[in-house]
Design a protein around this motif. Sequence first.
Motif, PDB file in Angstrom:
ATOM      1  N   ARG A 241     -12.130  -0.803  -5.285  1.00 42.28           N
ATOM      2  CA  ARG A 241     -10.829  -0.190  -5.042  1.00 42.28           C
ATOM      3  C   ARG A 241      -9.897  -1.112  -4.234  1.00 42.28           C
ATOM      4  O   ARG A 241      -8.779  -1.402  -4.656  1.00 42.28           O
ATOM      5  N   ASP A 242     -10.341  -1.587  -3.063  1.00 41.69           N
ATOM      6  CA  ASP A 242      -9.501  -2.466  -2.251  1.00 41.69           C
ATOM      7  C   ASP A 242      -9.204  -3.774  -2.987  1.00 41.69           C
ATOM      8  O   ASP A 242      -8.096  -4.311  -2.914  1.00 41.69           O
ATOM      9  N   SER A 243     -10.204  -4.283  -3.711  1.00 40.39           N
ATOM     10  CA  SER A 243      -9.998  -5.504  -4.487  1.00 40.39           C
ATOM     11  C   SER A 243      -8.949  -5.280  -5.580  1.00 40.39           C
ATOM     12  O   SER A 243      -8.091  -6.138  -5.822  1.00 40.39           O
ATOM     13  N   GLY A 244      -9.000  -4.104  -6.226  1.00 41.37           N
ATOM     14  CA  GLY A 244      -8.021  -3.793  -7.262  1.00 41.37           C
ATOM     15  C   GLY A 244      -6.611  -3.722  -6.713  1.00 41.37           C
ATOM     16  O   GLY A 244      -5.662  -4.236  -7.327  1.00 41.37           O
ATOM     17  N   PHE A 245      -6.452  -3.104  -5.540  1.00 38.00           N
ATOM     18  CA  PHE A 245      -5.134  -3.046  -4.925  1.00 38.00           C
ATOM     19  C   PHE A 245      -4.653  -4.440  -4.511  1.00 38.00           C
ATOM     20  O   PHE A 245      -3.461  -4.740  -4.556  1.00 38.00           O
ATOM     21  N   THR A 246      -5.574  -5.302  -4.126  1.00 37.56           N
ATOM     22  CA  THR A 246      -5.181  -6.668  -3.751  1.00 37.56           C
ATOM     23  C   THR A 246      -4.710  -7.441  -4.975  1.00 37.56           C
ATOM     24  O   THR A 246      -3.722  -8.191  -4.916  1.00 37.56           O
ATOM     25  N   ILE A 247      -5.396  -7.268  -6.118  1.00 36.97           N
ATOM     26  CA  ILE A 247      -4.936  -7.903  -7.366  1.00 36.97           C
ATOM     27  C   ILE A 247      -3.566  -7.360  -7.752  1.00 36.97           C
ATOM     28  O   ILE A 247      -2.664  -8.117  -8.134  1.00 36.97           O
ATOM     29  N   PHE A 248      -3.403  -6.049  -7.660  1.00 39.70           N
ATOM     30  CA  PHE A 248      -2.099  -5.430  -7.925  1.00 39.70           C
ATOM     31  C   PHE A 248      -1.030  -6.030  -7.013  1.00 39.70           C
ATOM     32  O   PHE A 248       0.095  -6.310  -7.441  1.00 39.70           O
ATOM     33  N   TYR A 249      -1.399  -6.266  -5.766  1.00 39.07           N
ATOM     34  CA  TYR A 249      -0.467  -6.842  -4.800  1.00 39.07           C
ATOM     35  C   TYR A 249      -0.092  -8.273  -5.174  1.00 39.07           C
ATOM     36  O   TYR A 249       1.010  -8.737  -4.873  1.00 39.07           O
ATOM     37  N   MET A 250      -1.002  -8.975  -5.836  1.00 43.06           N
ATOM     38  CA  MET A 250      -0.670 -10.326  -6.317  1.00 43.06           C
ATOM     39  C   MET A 250       0.436 -10.267  -7.368  1.00 43.06           C
ATOM     40  O   MET A 250       1.295 -11.151  -7.430  1.00 43.06           O
ATOM     41  N   GLY A 251       0.415  -9.231  -8.213  1.00 46.74           N
ATOM     42  CA  GLY A 251       1.492  -9.066  -9.197  1.00 46.74           C
ATOM     43  C   GLY A 251       2.835  -8.876  -8.527  1.00 46.74           C
ATOM     44  O   GLY A 251       3.850  -9.446  -8.947  1.00 46.74           O
ATOM     45  N   ILE A 252       2.845  -8.065  -7.470  1.00 46.48           N
ATOM     46  CA  ILE A 252       4.066  -7.872  -6.687  1.00 46.48           C
ATOM     47  C   ILE A 252       4.604  -9.213  -6.211  1.00 46.48           C
ATOM     48  O   ILE A 252       5.798  -9.513  -6.310  1.00 46.48           O
ATOM     49  N   ASN A 253       3.712 -10.047  -5.718  1.00 44.58           N
ATOM     50  CA  ASN A 253       4.156 -11.287  -5.095  1.00 44.58           C
ATOM     51  C   ASN A 253       4.414 -12.404  -6.099  1.00 44.58           C
ATOM     52  O   ASN A 253       5.176 -13.327  -5.795  1.00 44.58           O
ATOM     53  N   LEU A 254       3.811 -12.327  -7.273  1.00 46.54           N
ATOM     54  CA  LEU A 254       4.189 -13.268  -8.317  1.00 46.54           C
ATOM     55  C   LEU A 254       5.640 -13.024  -8.726  1.00 46.54           C
ATOM     56  O   LEU A 254       6.435 -13.960  -8.872  1.00 46.54           O
ATOM     57  N   GLY A 255       6.010 -11.752  -8.876  1.00 51.12           N
ATOM     58  CA  GLY A 255       7.406 -11.414  -9.137  1.00 51.12           C
ATOM     59  C   GLY A 255       8.300 -11.823  -7.992  1.00 51.12           C
ATOM     60  O   GLY A 255       9.403 -12.347  -8.184  1.00 51.12           O
ATOM     61  N   GLY A 256       7.813 -11.601  -6.750  1.00 55.06           N
ATOM     62  CA  GLY A 256       8.585 -11.979  -5.574  1.00 55.06           C
ATOM     63  C   GLY A 256       8.768 -13.474  -5.429  1.00 55.06           C
ATOM     64  O   GLY A 256       9.770 -13.933  -4.866  1.00 55.06           O
TER      65      GLY A 256
END
Length: 491
Positions: free
Chosen positions: A150-165
């Motif tokens: 779960r935490d790992s999945g949210f961290t990967i999701f967070y990478m998507g946020i920051n790739l866009g950023g």
Amino acid sequence: MSATSAVSTPQRGFFGHPRGLSTLFFAELWERFSYYGMKAILAYYLYRSTAEGALGLDKSFALSLVAIYGASVYMSGVAGGWLADRVLGGQRAVFYGGVLIMFGHIALALPIGVAGVYTGLILIVLGTGLLKPNISTVVGGLYAADDPRRDSGFTIFYMGINLGGFLAPLVCGWLGEEVDWHFGFGAAAVGMALGLIAYRFGRRNLGDSALVPPNPLPASERGALIGRIVGFSLGAVAVVAALVLTGLVGAEGVINLISAASVVLPIGYFVVMMRSPKTTSVERSRLTAYIPLFIAAAMFWLLFEQSATVIAAFADTRLDRHFLGFDVPPSFIQSINPVMIILFAPLFALLWVKLGKRQPSTPRKFAYALLLVGLSYVLMMVASQGDPAVRASFLWIIAMYAVMTSGELLLSPVGLSVTTKLAPRAFASQTMGLWFLASAAGQGVGAIVVRFYSDENAVAYFGVLGGVSIALGLLLAAGTKNIRKLMHGVD
């Protein structure tokens, strides 16, 4: 979250995670591209001179307006969470929110001056309120509550946020500063359109995660209640507009009102959830544990979100931007944090998986985050010393973002995850909206605080804020044991 959502969703297919994570990863990537692309140039468009094609507003007011816009974006998450919980369901709320955001960026792209700014910002605020809390709820619904990924999945999701950023300031910033401000805002609109396309065609991978409202309104009440909400909202906007147009309340007065609301609203929301008969005793205890985490997050975002205000202004006037043989545009500075997220996030994700049950508890991670963001401001304090006319080395801003980013990874993706675990079932999406109210409160207070910044008092400004954050971090670390008891096994 219902148990069925995790069972019915494909469990592996995206780096060992549910396939639906890839849909949400790319949808959020492009939504954040639009958000950070616009935000990278918004302050400069507001305060630079009309000779540069900008609006030429007072600099202090411009920075305050950007901050209060950020607060409003996250305050609207409560309404978006309520609509998802009671009417739309998370998946539909995400799509409708994206449509509003796209039209908001289109309004900013039109060369109609301040009218385009206010229209665009209002639409983006409303759309982000629907999309932002609910897309995270949909991510949480892809996993069972005890799934170790779960935490790992949210961290990967967070990478998507920051790739866009990362991409956004480079594209929108260059177009805005070097070509035309409205081209930069137009690129943000295109980014949101791409996010909508990715979401629409990948939605089948989401299964029933947040598909239906967990606490739906009876059909007989729905139309009347929504009508009252729309009427009240339009009335409130009309009243504020009338006060501004008649001169009874200035733009700064509106900013002050929203700042106050950003603090009052989460307090009220905690009270509502605590007193609700739908909240069990265990859920009430977990909400109590959530309060110090919320305060810590608000303090963190107060400092962090000044990247688009005070730190953007510092980069514009106090930073030597000649680096590695290039003259770096000030808007590009806001790509440094996402680059570091992309570099550091896999390391943190692997670290949590490696440590497993031995990793620091959530309250302790939050405490470390406050210590690090406070230290990053201490670095800015040191960089600001000396004659304001002498520009600081570019290495200072890199060091500051390296420390701040480490703190962010200890707080932001972990906060998303723990919120989905501590949320009362009847308030699932609304509690995610409450998480984003921490950012709203931080930026709401920040809208007042940034008025005290100037090139001449930068040392005191960064030093005081950094010291307060470090003190709160030490206090949270000392209270970790008691907070964990209130969390009833959630860690």
